[in-house]
Write a protein that holds these residues in place. Structure first.
Motif: not given
Length: 237
Positions: A197-225
């Motif tokens: 974006e900073a270079a002047g491009h407009a990336p396309r958004l491709v619809k995903s799912e909430t199950t593609n979560l990033k493990v950030t906090y301890p509770a996320d680990l149990g959800l990923a499992e």
């Protein structure tokens, strides 16, 4: 024809998680979390090679009990120990390490090390929808919750209009040459789409799912499992 490659920056310490062990090495279904992340990429037939970018002297990766697990991921996986102090630096260094194998018009997918629940369906959708795109794009989900902006006292200062807002995920997929140029000198961006974006491009958004979560906090680990157990039980990739 353009080929497809992946880079997984894995030099972070996971400080927000609050554990002594970097979160990418925390146990998930009996294996390091990052194993699941890399497996999702290595098993996909459309990807030619996967580079995992570790910090120099990363002792966790060398854990003797895990050496057989890394071998399970197959010959696509290549380890480079050139991680930087920021995500952008690690990705830049990974792109440089890949320079002898990747052409400027080839696609590079950058994926979070702590995002272990990427499914084959999501990955297929990303590759198919962006194959002919002039810029590239990223997996993302439309924001469903009402958003509040906080003030310094942690009270609501404003309610934001969520229309048109998406939550960015990974992989984020761009042409090698364009991505390398966009990241040059932009070491503080938090994702590759931001650099584009900073270079002047407009990336396309491709619809995903909430199950593609990033493990950030301890509770996320149990959800990923829970997500991975359910997917394995159903025979899904």
């Amino acid at each position: 024809m353009a080929r497809y490659y992946a880079i997984v920056p894995a030099a972070g310490s996971g400080s927000r998680f609050g554990a002594d062990t970097p979160k990418q090495y925390l146990p998930l279904l009996g294996k390091p979390l990052i194993w699941h992340t890399l497996a999702a990429l290595c098993r996909h037939p459309g990807l030619d090679r996967v580079w995992v970018v570790l910090s120099p002297g990363d002792a966790w990766w060398q854990t003797p009990a895990w050496q057989g697990l890394w071998l399970e991921l197959g010959p696509k996986l290549e380890v480079v120990t050139c991680g930087g102090s920021t995500r952008a630096e690690s990705v830049c260094n990974g792109l440089q390490a890949a320079a002898t194998a990747v052409a400027p018009d080839d696609w590079v997918l950058v994926h979070d090390a702590a995002r272990p629940c990427l499914s084959a369906v999501m990955l297929d959708r990303l590759l198919e929808e962006l194959a002919g795109d002039p810029v590239g794009g990223l997996l993302a989900v439309p924001v469903a919750d009402t958003l509040k902006r906080a003030d310094e006292a942690q009270r609501v200062a404003a309610t934001l209009d969520r229309d048109g807002l998406w939550q960015a995920q990974t992989p984020q997929m761009f042409r090698y040459g364009l991505l390398q140029a966009a990241l040059a000198g932009r070491t503080l961006v938090t994702d590759e789409a931001g650099a584009m974006e900073a270079a002047g491009h407009a990336p396309r958004l491709v619809k995903s799912e909430t199950t593609n979560l990033k493990v950030t906090y301890p509770a996320d680990l149990g959800l990923a499992e829970w997500i991975l157990r359910g997917r394995n039980a159903g025979g899904q990739g």
